[in-house]
Design an enzyme around this catalytic site. Structure first.
Site, PDB file in Angstrom:
ATOM      1  N   THR A   1     -13.993 -43.291  13.882  1.00 28.84           N
ATOM      2  CA  THR A   1     -12.987 -42.355  14.257  1.00 28.84           C
ATOM      3  C   THR A   1     -11.638 -43.413  14.256  1.00 28.84           C
ATOM      4  O   THR A   1     -11.870 -44.472  14.648  1.00 28.84           O
ATOM      5  CB  THR A   1     -12.907 -41.642  15.507  1.00 28.84           C
ATOM      6  OG1 THR A   1     -11.729 -40.859  15.607  1.00 28.84           O
ATOM      7  CG2 THR A   1     -13.277 -42.355  16.700  1.00 28.84           C
TER       8      THR A   1
ATOM      9  N   TYR B   1     -13.416 -41.206  24.612  1.00 29.51           N
ATOM     10  CA  TYR B   1     -14.031 -40.790  23.229  1.00 29.51           C
ATOM     11  C   TYR B   1     -13.798 -41.970  22.174  1.00 29.51           C
ATOM     12  O   TYR B   1     -14.876 -42.565  21.741  1.00 29.51           O
ATOM     13  CB  TYR B   1     -13.196 -39.399  22.510  1.00 29.51           C
ATOM     14  CG  TYR B   1     -13.620 -39.301  21.224  1.00 29.51           C
ATOM     15  CD1 TYR B   1     -14.894 -39.071  20.709  1.00 29.51           C
ATOM     16  CD2 TYR B   1     -12.659 -39.653  20.122  1.00 29.51           C
ATOM     17  CE1 TYR B   1     -15.400 -38.873  19.608  1.00 29.51           C
ATOM     18  CE2 TYR B   1     -12.902 -39.213  18.887  1.00 29.51           C
ATOM     19  CZ  TYR B   1     -14.340 -38.746  18.639  1.00 29.51           C
ATOM     20  OH  TYR B   1     -14.498 -38.892  17.308  1.00 29.51           O
TER      21      TYR B   1
HETATM   22  N1  UFG Z   1      -1.728 -29.689  17.417  1.00 33.20           N
HETATM   23  C1  UFG Z   1      -0.763 -28.799  17.771  1.00 33.20           C
HETATM   24  N2  UFG Z   1      -1.234 -27.621  18.124  1.00 33.20           N
HETATM   25  C2  UFG Z   1      -2.687 -27.295  18.174  1.00 33.20           C
HETATM   26  C3  UFG Z   1      -3.623 -28.140  17.704  1.00 33.20           C
HETATM   27  C4  UFG Z   1      -2.853 -29.514  17.412  1.00 33.20           C
HETATM   28  O1  UFG Z   1       0.432 -28.998  17.600  1.00 33.20           O
HETATM   29  O2  UFG Z   1      -3.232 -26.193  18.448  1.00 33.20           O
HETATM   30  C5  UFG Z   1      -1.087 -31.144  17.029  1.00 33.20           C
HETATM   31  C6  UFG Z   1      -1.894 -32.242  17.588  1.00 33.20           C
HETATM   32  O3  UFG Z   1      -0.782 -32.174  19.041  1.00 33.20           O
HETATM   33  C7  UFG Z   1      -1.463 -33.443  17.051  1.00 33.20           C
HETATM   34  C8  UFG Z   1      -1.796 -32.651  15.386  1.00 33.20           C
HETATM   35  O4  UFG Z   1      -1.718 -31.280  15.802  1.00 33.20           O
HETATM   36  O5  UFG Z   1      -0.480 -33.959  16.726  1.00 33.20           O
HETATM   37  C9  UFG Z   1      -3.418 -32.956  15.163  1.00 33.20           C
HETATM   38  O6  UFG Z   1      -3.963 -32.401  16.097  1.00 33.20           O
HETATM   39  P1  UFG Z   1      -5.798 -32.131  16.296  1.00 33.20           P
HETATM   40  O7  UFG Z   1      -6.373 -31.723  17.398  1.00 33.20           O
HETATM   41  O8  UFG Z   1      -5.977 -31.170  14.783  1.00 33.20           O
HETATM   42  O9  UFG Z   1      -6.457 -33.609  15.650  1.00 33.20           O
HETATM   43  P2  UFG Z   1      -6.376 -35.063  16.498  1.00 33.20           P
HETATM   44  O10 UFG Z   1      -5.255 -35.863  15.728  1.00 33.20           O
HETATM   45  O11 UFG Z   1      -5.956 -35.019  17.954  1.00 33.20           O
HETATM   46  O12 UFG Z   1      -7.756 -35.628  16.586  1.00 33.20           O
HETATM   47  C10 UFG Z   1      -8.386 -36.111  15.458  1.00 33.20           C
HETATM   48  C11 UFG Z   1      -9.688 -36.108  15.551  1.00 33.20           C
HETATM   49  C12 UFG Z   1     -10.427 -36.727  16.756  1.00 33.20           C
HETATM   50  C13 UFG Z   1      -9.978 -37.988  16.785  1.00 33.20           C
HETATM   51  C14 UFG Z   1      -8.550 -38.229  16.940  1.00 33.20           C
HETATM   52  C15 UFG Z   1      -8.224 -39.438  17.020  1.00 33.20           C
HETATM   53  O13 UFG Z   1     -10.087 -34.712  15.532  1.00 33.20           O
HETATM   54  O14 UFG Z   1     -11.824 -36.550  16.537  1.00 33.20           O
HETATM   55  O15 UFG Z   1      -7.830 -37.502  15.645  1.00 33.20           O
HETATM   56  O16 UFG Z   1      -6.672 -39.436  17.554  1.00 33.20           O
HETATM   57  F1  UFG Z   1     -10.500 -38.448  17.968  1.00 33.20           F
END
Ligand code: UFG
Length: 336
Positions: free
Chosen positions: A127, A151
């Site tokens: 990741t 994680y």
């Molecule tokens: N977000 C929102 N609303 C939501 C969900 C997400 O605004 O309902 C935002 C988050 O704050 C973030 C972006 O959308 O800015 C992306 O969020 P995600 O949860 O879709 O994905 P992440 O970037 O948090 O997570 C991904 C992978 C993880 C990994 C991470 C590394 O899914 O497994 O990147 O930073 F750990």
């Protein structure tokens, strides 16, 4: 066929740990299409029995060493693809033990079982979270690895175990560092079904499609970006899986352990993702702004130059394709 594939590896049996999960199930489909037999090993804690359609399911846990030994004894496995992990950053902060046990001890058990069975090819789901807060973007594989949550640490520790087994035992391994996986099977056979769902794109789609859904929540619009929302590199799940097939071929030609970033090289803000979804979903959904989600880096964009030059990988799908495929999948789930 969903993605044009180079079926140049000889047909083989591939153990897919976590093959009942989101990315693992898409992988099983591509493996089967390329002529391989995917054997899914999954404890079904977050994966789904219905998602295992392209080969046998062995219900088992990586923490169960006997069960692991059995699966290597039963099947003539040539390659292991390891998707089985807990993968929610927030959950890892409150339950670190769960993450280290599943993601680190589970990987160690798998490595030992592979060593005992003399299976020497491993493709590991890593990741972008191994990098922590970016010191520069786009992130290449030489960027320092300084995770900021359990994680990310669990995945980096698993990568280290893999590197040591490559060094000591002749394991060939590719650690594929995913940025943000999105989308669904372009033929509608499989898709994302997390419970609870925390990811942006499915949350937007659910808010647009499900009857009486609440507006989607945007976590912060005061970041230092053009529209104030976080930037991520969204890569279609079919493209991610295609990279695994290329990595399998790569390991047939290369010894040792290797790490590759998998992203498109281009970032989209949360606001841009919302606009792209609205363009495809009749102007829906409504959105509300809330405070920042703890632990969100402002910008994560990959340099996937190494995967391009060494694996010959290039993402084929756009973010719009991913939204189209994911919304078709979600619509079918609601109608069903
Ligand atoms: N977000 C929102 N609303 C939501 C969900 C997400 O605004 O309902 C935002 C988050 O704050 C973030 C972006 O959308 O800015 C992306 O969020 P995600 O949860 O879709 O994905 P992440 O970037 O948090 O997570 C991904 C992978 C993880 C990994 C991470 C590394 O899914 O497994 O990147 O930073 F750990």
């Amino acid at each position: 066929m969903a993605v044009p594939l180079r079926a140049s590896s000889p047909a083989s049996t591939v153990l897919v740990c976590g093959g009942a999960g989101y990315i693992g199930a898409h992988m099983c489909k591509q493996l089967a299409e390329a002529g391989h037999t995917p054997v899914t090993f999954d404890n079904l804690s977050t994966g789904h029995r219905w998602a295992v359609k392209w080969g046998p399911l062995v219900e088992g846990d990586l923490l169960d060493e006997m069960k692991l030994a059995d699966v290597f004894a039963e099947y003539r496995i040539a390659t292991v693809m390891h998707f089985a992990a807990r993968s929610l950053v927030g959950e890892s902060v409150v339950q670190p033990g769960l993450y280290f046990r599943n993601n680190v001890t589970g990987t160690l058990n798998l490595l030992e079982a592979m060593r005992a069975a003399n299976v020497r090819s491993l493709i590991f789901s890593s990741t972008a979270a191994v990098y922590g807060i970016p010191e520069y973007t786009p992130l290449d594989e030489l960027h320092p690895t300084r995770p900021i949550n359990p994680y990310g640490w669990s995945k980096l520790m698993a990568e280290q175990l893999i590197a040591e087994y490559a060094q000591a035992h002749g394991l060939r391994a590719a650690c594929l560092r995913y940025f943000n996986a999105v989308g669904a099977d372009s033929e509608g056979e499989i898709g994302e079904a997390h419970e609870p769902e925390t990811h942006l794109v499915p949350n937007i789609i659910k808010a647009a499609l499900e009857p009486d859904a609440e507006p989607v929540t945007i976590f912060g619009n005061d970041y230092d970006t053009p529209d104030g929302t976080c930037i991520r590199d969204y890569v279609h799940v079919e493209d991610l899986c295609a990279a695994h097939l290329l990595a399998m071929e790569y390991l047939a030609r290369h010894e040792g352990g290797h790490a590759f970033n998998l992203g498109t090289g281009s970032g989209s803000s949360v606001g841009e993702v919302l606009a792209a979804c609205r363009a495809l979903l009749g102007g829906k959904p409504q959105a509300t702004i809330s405070s920042r989600r703890p632990g969100d880096p402002v910008r994560l964009v990959a340099s996937a130059e190494k995967a391009r030059s060494e694996l010959g990988w290039a993402p084929r799908h756009t973010l719009a394709d991913a939204i189209k495929h994911a919304s078709a999948w979600h619509r079918a789930q609601i109608e069903y």
